[in-house]
Write a protein that holds these residues in place. Structure first.
Motif, PDB file in Angstrom:
ATOM      1  N   ILE A 120       6.058  10.056   0.344  1.00  0.00           N
ATOM      2  CA  ILE A 120       5.221   8.898   0.662  1.00  0.00           C
ATOM      3  C   ILE A 120       4.205   8.714  -0.461  1.00  0.00           C
ATOM      4  O   ILE A 120       3.459   9.636  -0.787  1.00  0.00           O
ATOM      5  N   VAL A 121       4.210   7.528  -1.051  1.00  0.00           N
ATOM      6  CA  VAL A 121       3.253   7.205  -2.104  1.00  0.00           C
ATOM      7  C   VAL A 121       2.275   6.190  -1.529  1.00  0.00           C
ATOM      8  O   VAL A 121       2.686   5.131  -1.043  1.00  0.00           O
ATOM      9  N   CYS A 122       0.989   6.529  -1.569  1.00  0.00           N
ATOM     10  CA  CYS A 122      -0.075   5.645  -1.088  1.00  0.00           C
ATOM     11  C   CYS A 122      -0.829   5.119  -2.305  1.00  0.00           C
ATOM     12  O   CYS A 122      -1.475   5.885  -3.019  1.00  0.00           O
ATOM     13  N   ARG A 123      -0.710   3.833  -2.533  1.00  0.00           N
ATOM     14  CA  ARG A 123      -1.402   3.214  -3.664  1.00  0.00           C
ATOM     15  C   ARG A 123      -2.829   2.876  -3.254  1.00  0.00           C
ATOM     16  O   ARG A 123      -3.053   2.267  -2.216  1.00  0.00           O
ATOM     17  N   LEU A 124      -3.759   3.271  -4.070  1.00  0.00           N
ATOM     18  CA  LEU A 124      -5.168   3.067  -3.768  1.00  0.00           C
ATOM     19  C   LEU A 124      -5.643   1.706  -4.252  1.00  0.00           C
ATOM     20  O   LEU A 124      -5.193   1.208  -5.281  1.00  0.00           O
ATOM     21  N   ALA A 125      -6.558   1.116  -3.499  1.00  0.00           N
ATOM     22  CA  ALA A 125      -7.179  -0.130  -3.923  1.00  0.00           C
ATOM     23  C   ALA A 125      -7.956   0.151  -5.201  1.00  0.00           C
ATOM     24  O   ALA A 125      -8.568   1.197  -5.354  1.00  0.00           O
ATOM     25  N   GLY A 126      -7.938  -0.759  -6.119  1.00  0.00           N
ATOM     26  CA  GLY A 126      -8.649  -0.562  -7.369  1.00  0.00           C
ATOM     27  C   GLY A 126      -7.785   0.047  -8.454  1.00  0.00           C
ATOM     28  O   GLY A 126      -8.247   0.269  -9.557  1.00  0.00           O
ATOM     29  N   GLY A 127      -6.532   0.355  -8.139  1.00  0.00           N
ATOM     30  CA  GLY A 127      -5.599   0.817  -9.150  1.00  0.00           C
ATOM     31  C   GLY A 127      -5.738   2.260  -9.591  1.00  0.00           C
ATOM     32  O   GLY A 127      -5.253   2.628 -10.648  1.00  0.00           O
ATOM     33  N   GLY A 128      -6.385   3.104  -8.795  1.00  0.00           N
ATOM     34  CA  GLY A 128      -6.505   4.517  -9.144  1.00  0.00           C
ATOM     35  C   GLY A 128      -5.165   5.229  -9.031  1.00  0.00           C
ATOM     36  O   GLY A 128      -4.149   4.638  -8.679  1.00  0.00           O
ATOM     37  N   GLU A 129      -5.173   6.509  -9.332  1.00  0.00           N
ATOM     38  CA  GLU A 129      -3.962   7.317  -9.213  1.00  0.00           C
ATOM     39  C   GLU A 129      -3.459   7.289  -7.772  1.00  0.00           C
ATOM     40  O   GLU A 129      -4.245   7.480  -6.841  1.00  0.00           O
ATOM     41  N   PRO A 130      -2.163   7.053  -7.561  1.00  0.00           N
ATOM     42  CA  PRO A 130      -1.639   7.041  -6.192  1.00  0.00           C
ATOM     43  C   PRO A 130      -1.654   8.437  -5.582  1.00  0.00           C
ATOM     44  O   PRO A 130      -1.562   9.436  -6.289  1.00  0.00           O
ATOM     45  N   THR A 143       0.804  -1.215   0.000  1.00  0.00           N
ATOM     46  CA  THR A 143       0.000   0.000   0.000  1.00  0.00           C
ATOM     47  C   THR A 143       0.841   1.271   0.000  1.00  0.00           C
ATOM     48  O   THR A 143       0.489   2.244  -0.651  1.00  0.00           O
ATOM     49  N   PHE A 144       1.952   1.281   0.728  1.00  0.00           N
ATOM     50  CA  PHE A 144       2.749   2.489   0.908  1.00  0.00           C
ATOM     51  C   PHE A 144       4.179   2.293   0.447  1.00  0.00           C
ATOM     52  O   PHE A 144       4.753   1.214   0.598  1.00  0.00           O
ATOM     53  N   GLN A 145       4.757   3.360  -0.082  1.00  0.00           N
ATOM     54  CA  GLN A 145       6.181   3.380  -0.387  1.00  0.00           C
ATOM     55  C   GLN A 145       6.745   4.667   0.198  1.00  0.00           C
ATOM     56  O   GLN A 145       6.201   5.753  -0.037  1.00  0.00           O
ATOM     57  N   ILE A 146       7.821   4.530   0.978  1.00  0.00           N
ATOM     58  CA  ILE A 146       8.483   5.678   1.593  1.00  0.00           C
ATOM     59  C   ILE A 146       9.853   5.840   0.951  1.00  0.00           C
ATOM     60  O   ILE A 146      10.639   4.898   0.917  1.00  0.00           O
ATOM     61  N   ASP A 147      10.124   7.038   0.467  1.00  0.00           N
ATOM     62  CA  ASP A 147      11.449   7.366  -0.051  1.00  0.00           C
ATOM     63  C   ASP A 147      12.044   8.442   0.854  1.00  0.00           C
ATOM     64  O   ASP A 147      11.650   9.602   0.772  1.00  0.00           O
ATOM     65  N   PRO A 148      12.984   8.068   1.756  1.00  0.00           N
ATOM     66  CA  PRO A 148      13.579   9.033   2.680  1.00  0.00           C
ATOM     67  C   PRO A 148      14.920   9.589   2.192  1.00  0.00           C
ATOM     68  O   PRO A 148      15.716  10.073   2.987  1.00  0.00           O
ATOM     69  N   VAL A 206       0.295  11.082  -3.350  1.00  0.00           N
ATOM     70  CA  VAL A 206       1.689  11.356  -3.014  1.00  0.00           C
ATOM     71  C   VAL A 206       1.737  12.481  -1.988  1.00  0.00           C
ATOM     72  O   VAL A 206       1.111  13.526  -2.170  1.00  0.00           O
ATOM     73  N   HIS A 207       2.465  12.245  -0.888  1.00  0.00           N
ATOM     74  CA  HIS A 207       2.654  13.265   0.142  1.00  0.00           C
ATOM     75  C   HIS A 207       4.145  13.576   0.235  1.00  0.00           C
ATOM     76  O   HIS A 207       4.959  12.664   0.358  1.00  0.00           O
ATOM     77  N   MET A 208       4.491  14.856   0.166  1.00  0.00           N
ATOM     78  CA  MET A 208       5.875  15.297   0.335  1.00  0.00           C
ATOM     79  C   MET A 208       5.970  16.052   1.654  1.00  0.00           C
ATOM     80  O   MET A 208       5.187  16.971   1.901  1.00  0.00           O
ATOM     81  N   SER A 209       6.913  15.655   2.493  1.00  0.00           N
ATOM     82  CA  SER A 209       7.026  16.253   3.816  1.00  0.00           C
ATOM     83  C   SER A 209       7.567  17.670   3.810  1.00  0.00           C
ATOM     84  O   SER A 209       7.313  18.434   4.727  1.00  0.00           O
ATOM     85  N   GLY A 210       8.333  18.017   2.828  1.00  0.00           N
ATOM     86  CA  GLY A 210       9.112  19.248   2.904  1.00  0.00           C
ATOM     87  C   GLY A 210      10.340  18.970   3.756  1.00  0.00           C
ATOM     88  O   GLY A 210      10.531  17.858   4.258  1.00  0.00           O
ATOM     89  N   ASP A 211      11.203  19.946   3.916  1.00  0.00           N
ATOM     90  CA  ASP A 211      12.412  19.743   4.713  1.00  0.00           C
ATOM     91  C   ASP A 211      12.043  19.567   6.179  1.00  0.00           C
ATOM     92  O   ASP A 211      11.299  20.369   6.731  1.00  0.00           O
ATOM     93  N   LEU A 212      12.586  18.514   6.782  1.00  0.00           N
ATOM     94  CA  LEU A 212      12.279  18.195   8.177  1.00  0.00           C
ATOM     95  C   LEU A 212      13.364  18.667   9.135  1.00  0.00           C
ATOM     96  O   LEU A 212      13.070  19.186  10.204  1.00  0.00           O
ATOM     97  N   ALA A 213      14.623  18.429   8.767  1.00  0.00           N
ATOM     98  CA  ALA A 213      15.753  18.794   9.624  1.00  0.00           C
ATOM     99  C   ALA A 213      17.045  18.611   8.835  1.00  0.00           C
ATOM    100  O   ALA A 213      17.073  17.886   7.848  1.00  0.00           O
ATOM    101  N   ALA A 214      18.114  19.262   9.287  1.00  0.00           N
ATOM    102  CA  ALA A 214      19.420  19.160   8.640  1.00  0.00           C
ATOM    103  C   ALA A 214      20.352  18.302   9.490  1.00  0.00           C
ATOM    104  O   ALA A 214      20.311  18.361  10.729  1.00  0.00           O
ATOM    105  N   PHE A 215      21.181  17.510   8.806  1.00  0.00           N
ATOM    106  CA  PHE A 215      22.108  16.600   9.490  1.00  0.00           C
ATOM    107  C   PHE A 215      23.465  16.635   8.805  1.00  0.00           C
ATOM    108  O   PHE A 215      23.556  16.855   7.596  1.00  0.00           O
ATOM    109  N   ASP A 216      24.513  16.379   9.581  1.00  0.00           N
ATOM    110  CA  ASP A 216      25.857  16.277   9.024  1.00  0.00           C
ATOM    111  C   ASP A 216      26.050  14.948   8.299  1.00  0.00           C
ATOM    112  O   ASP A 216      26.767  14.894   7.297  1.00  0.00           O
TER     113      ASP A 216
END
Length: 71
Positions: free
Chosen positions: A27-37, A7-12, A39-49
């Protein structure tokens, strides 16, 4: 790095900016029945070294976001 389920795919994958790795999640949420997925984009969350720290943070954020919305 991707988290996959039927159902879900996360690309971090972080982006590099100003010498740091910016954590964000797609985050891509695939819908039952094969409709258009949905897609949620978090935006920048935090910076890391370290790239791995940004990946872990974004992945944990995305899982918490999914659990809050879908249980």
């Amino acid at each position: 790095m991707h988290f996959n389920s039927s159902t879900f795919q996360i690309d971090p994958t972080p982006r590099r900016a100003d010498g740091e790795y910016m954590a964000h999640a797609r985050i891509v949420c695939r819908l039952a029945g094969g409709g258009e997925p949905d897609v949620h984009m978090s935006g920048d969350l935090a910076a890391f070294d370290l790239r791995e720290d940004a990946i872990v943070f974004a992945k944990e954020w995305a899982i918490a976001w999914l659990e809050a919305r879908f249980g």
